[in-house]
Design a protein around this motif. Structure first.
Motif, PDB file in Angstrom:
ATOM      1  N   GLN A   1      -2.607   0.565 -15.419  1.00 39.79           N
ATOM      2  CA  GLN A   1      -1.441   0.459 -16.304  1.00 39.79           C
ATOM      3  C   GLN A   1      -1.750   0.966 -17.704  1.00 39.79           C
ATOM      4  N   LYS A   2      -2.933   0.628 -18.228  1.00 36.26           N
ATOM      5  CA  LYS A   2      -3.315   1.096 -19.565  1.00 36.26           C
ATOM      6  C   LYS A   2      -3.516   2.605 -19.582  1.00 36.26           C
ATOM      7  N   MET A   3      -4.092   3.161 -18.516  1.00 38.03           N
ATOM      8  CA  MET A   3      -4.282   4.605 -18.440  1.00 38.03           C
ATOM      9  C   MET A   3      -2.930   5.318 -18.427  1.00 38.03           C
ATOM     10  N   LYS A   4      -2.004   4.810 -17.625  1.00 33.42           N
ATOM     11  CA  LYS A   4      -0.690   5.454 -17.508  1.00 33.42           C
ATOM     12  C   LYS A   4       0.093   5.386 -18.823  1.00 33.42           C
ATOM     13  N   GLN A   5      -0.145   4.339 -19.607  1.00 35.83           N
ATOM     14  CA  GLN A   5       0.509   4.241 -20.919  1.00 35.83           C
ATOM     15  C   GLN A   5       0.005   5.326 -21.867  1.00 35.83           C
ATOM     16  N   GLU A   6      -1.241   5.750 -21.660  1.00 37.99           N
ATOM     17  CA  GLU A   6      -1.855   6.761 -22.525  1.00 37.99           C
ATOM     18  C   GLU A   6      -1.440   8.175 -22.116  1.00 37.99           C
ATOM     19  N   ARG A   7      -1.527   8.475 -20.826  1.00 35.21           N
ATOM     20  CA  ARG A   7      -1.115   9.780 -20.315  1.00 35.21           C
ATOM     21  C   ARG A   7      -0.927   9.690 -18.801  1.00 35.21           C
ATOM     22  N   ASN A   8      -0.322  10.679 -18.225  1.00 31.61           N
ATOM     23  CA  ASN A   8       0.023  10.637 -16.803  1.00 31.61           C
ATOM     24  C   ASN A   8      -1.135  11.135 -15.944  1.00 31.61           C
ATOM     25  N   ILE A   9      -2.250  10.432 -15.983  1.00 34.42           N
ATOM     26  CA  ILE A   9      -3.398  10.766 -15.166  1.00 34.42           C
ATOM     27  C   ILE A   9      -3.129  10.334 -13.726  1.00 34.42           C
ATOM     28  N   LYS A  10      -3.659  11.082 -12.776  1.00 28.67           N
ATOM     29  CA  LYS A  10      -3.529  10.717 -11.370  1.00 28.67           C
ATOM     30  C   LYS A  10      -4.503   9.576 -11.055  1.00 28.67           C
ATOM     31  N   ILE A  11      -4.005   8.567 -10.318  1.00 28.29           N
ATOM     32  CA  ILE A  11      -4.821   7.391 -10.007  1.00 28.29           C
ATOM     33  C   ILE A  11      -4.685   7.046  -8.531  1.00 28.29           C
ATOM     34  N   LEU A  12      -5.827   6.853  -7.884  1.00 31.11           N
ATOM     35  CA  LEU A  12      -5.860   6.373  -6.505  1.00 31.11           C
ATOM     36  C   LEU A  12      -6.499   4.991  -6.498  1.00 31.11           C
ATOM     37  N   MET A  13      -5.812   4.024  -5.906  1.00 31.94           N
ATOM     38  CA  MET A  13      -6.347   2.665  -5.800  1.00 31.94           C
ATOM     39  C   MET A  13      -7.085   2.537  -4.473  1.00 31.94           C
ATOM     40  N   LEU A  14      -8.365   2.195  -4.540  1.00 34.45           N
ATOM     41  CA  LEU A  14      -9.220   2.050  -3.360  1.00 34.45           C
ATOM     42  C   LEU A  14      -9.591   0.575  -3.261  1.00 34.45           C
ATOM     43  N   THR A  15      -9.091  -0.117  -2.231  1.00 37.07           N
ATOM     44  CA  THR A  15      -9.192  -1.564  -2.266  1.00 37.07           C
ATOM     45  C   THR A  15      -9.218  -2.187  -0.878  1.00 37.07           C
ATOM     46  N   ALA A  16      -9.761  -3.398  -0.805  1.00 28.40           N
ATOM     47  CA  ALA A  16      -9.729  -4.177   0.434  1.00 28.40           C
ATOM     48  C   ALA A  16      -8.400  -4.908   0.595  1.00 28.40           C
ATOM     49  N   LYS A  17      -7.567  -4.931  -0.428  1.00 26.62           N
ATOM     50  CA  LYS A  17      -6.254  -5.585  -0.340  1.00 26.62           C
ATOM     51  C   LYS A  17      -5.348  -4.710   0.520  1.00 26.62           C
ATOM     52  N   ASP A  18      -4.883  -5.268   1.634  1.00 24.29           N
ATOM     53  CA  ASP A  18      -4.203  -4.422   2.613  1.00 24.29           C
ATOM     54  C   ASP A  18      -2.812  -4.911   3.032  1.00 24.29           C
ATOM     55  N   LEU A  19      -2.228  -5.829   2.278  1.00 18.22           N
ATOM     56  CA  LEU A  19      -0.886  -6.288   2.597  1.00 18.22           C
ATOM     57  C   LEU A  19       0.159  -5.308   2.040  1.00 18.22           C
ATOM     58  N   PRO A  20       1.291  -5.169   2.704  1.00 17.98           N
ATOM     59  CA  PRO A  20       2.326  -4.247   2.193  1.00 17.98           C
ATOM     60  C   PRO A  20       2.730  -4.560   0.754  1.00 17.98           C
ATOM     61  N   GLU A  21       2.806  -5.849   0.422  1.00 20.09           N
ATOM     62  CA  GLU A  21       3.209  -6.197  -0.944  1.00 20.09           C
ATOM     63  C   GLU A  21       2.159  -5.785  -1.985  1.00 20.09           C
ATOM     64  N   ASP A  22       0.886  -5.703  -1.563  1.00 18.52           N
ATOM     65  CA  ASP A  22      -0.154  -5.224  -2.469  1.00 18.52           C
ATOM     66  C   ASP A  22       0.076  -3.750  -2.808  1.00 18.52           C
ATOM     67  N   GLU A  23       0.356  -2.970  -1.770  1.00 21.07           N
ATOM     68  CA  GLU A  23       0.606  -1.543  -1.989  1.00 21.07           C
ATOM     69  C   GLU A  23       1.852  -1.339  -2.852  1.00 21.07           C
ATOM     70  N   VAL A  24       2.882  -2.122  -2.595  1.00 19.15           N
ATOM     71  CA  VAL A  24       4.103  -2.027  -3.401  1.00 19.15           C
ATOM     72  C   VAL A  24       3.803  -2.344  -4.863  1.00 19.15           C
ATOM     73  N   GLN A  25       3.021  -3.404  -5.091  1.00 23.62           N
ATOM     74  CA  GLN A  25       2.683  -3.795  -6.467  1.00 23.62           C
ATOM     75  C   GLN A  25       1.926  -2.680  -7.180  1.00 23.62           C
ATOM     76  N   ALA A  26       0.966  -2.078  -6.476  1.00 21.17           N
ATOM     77  CA  ALA A  26       0.179  -1.004  -7.086  1.00 21.17           C
ATOM     78  C   ALA A  26       1.050   0.212  -7.398  1.00 21.17           C
ATOM     79  N   LEU A  27       1.901   0.597  -6.460  1.00 16.04           N
ATOM     80  CA  LEU A  27       2.762   1.760  -6.684  1.00 16.04           C
ATOM     81  C   LEU A  27       3.763   1.507  -7.799  1.00 16.04           C
ATOM     82  N   MET A  28       4.280   0.293  -7.883  1.00 20.17           N
ATOM     83  CA  MET A  28       5.207  -0.052  -8.958  1.00 20.17           C
ATOM     84  C   MET A  28       4.519  -0.039 -10.321  1.00 20.17           C
ATOM     85  N   ALA A  29       3.196  -0.270 -10.320  1.00 20.98           N
ATOM     86  CA  ALA A  29       2.440  -0.250 -11.575  1.00 20.98           C
ATOM     87  C   ALA A  29       2.095   1.172 -12.020  1.00 20.98           C
ATOM     88  N   GLY A  30       2.420   2.170 -11.181  1.00 21.41           N
ATOM     89  CA  GLY A  30       2.190   3.553 -11.567  1.00 21.41           C
ATOM     90  C   GLY A  30       1.071   4.248 -10.825  1.00 21.41           C
TER      91      GLY A  30
END
Length: 215
Positions: free
Chosen positions: A64-93
């Protein structure tokens, strides 16, 4: 191009860093969120790969802080695998979301697409088809038994790491196995015959290490 990798687990961080460097990327690898954000502010970063559950500042906060600075591409690599986790991450940018465990070629292709360089040669001689328990070596199918597939997949997922015979036995055959360490040696010989030279290295006094041959 420079990739920022934020991952607090040492073995995973070194493994993913090695994947990227083999493809010609420059990599800044850090172990916590604060260090990731500092690297973002002080270096020319083209893409960030962030673990969600980093200490000091989690990956979502960093993104979120990176996206506020500039539109850098971000990939989230995580053990969190619930659909709502992915939705939360995508909604955060976050631009893409990949759950662990993952296959190297999937990670590399997703990164290349985010960077707009998908046409580059992403060289991965081994391709796993987990739903079918099949493996392709240079686009040709290996004739593997289920146990051979399981062992090769375990070695591949831990490439670069020296594994003991007991670790391999426990991971491939399970806690109630009645095999001894000679079973591992027998299967290693079979896999070496099918893969060819250069993939499975003997680590004297320890066991075996899997490495992808250099281009």
């Amino acid at each position: 191009m420079r990739i920022l990798l934020g991952e607090d687990e040492d073995t995973m961080r070194e493994l993913v860093k090695k994947f990227f460097e083999k493809e010609g990327y420059s990599v800044t690898a850090v172990a916590n969120g604060e260090a990731a954000l500092e690297a973002f502010y002080t270096e020319k970063i083209d893409l960030a790969v962030l673990d969600w559950m980093m200490p000091k500042m989690n990956g979502l906060e960093v993104a979120q802080k990176m996206k506020q600075e500039r539109n850098i591409k971000i990939l989230m690599l995580t053990a969190k695998d619930l659909p709502e986790d992915e939705v939360q991450a995508l909604m955060a940018g976050v631009d893409d979301f990949l759950t662990k465990p993952f296959h190297a070629q999937v990670l590399l292709i997703r990164v290349a697409k985010l960077l707009g360089v998908i046409q580059q040669n992403i060289w991965q001689p081994l391709v796993f088809l987990p739903n079918e328990k099949r493996v392709l070596l240079n686009d040709k199918e290996l004739n593997l038994t289920k146990r051979e597939y399981d062992m090769l997949q375990y070695l591949y997922q831990n490439q670069g790491i020296a594994l003991t015979r007991e670790q391999i036995l426990l991971s491939v055959w399970g806690l109630d196995h009645e095999n001894d360490e000679r079973t591992v040696d027998s299967f290693i010989r079979i896999l070496r015959d099918k893969l060819g030279k250069g993939f499975i290295q003997t680590v004297y006094g320890i066991g075996y290490r899997f490495e992808l041959p250099q281009k």
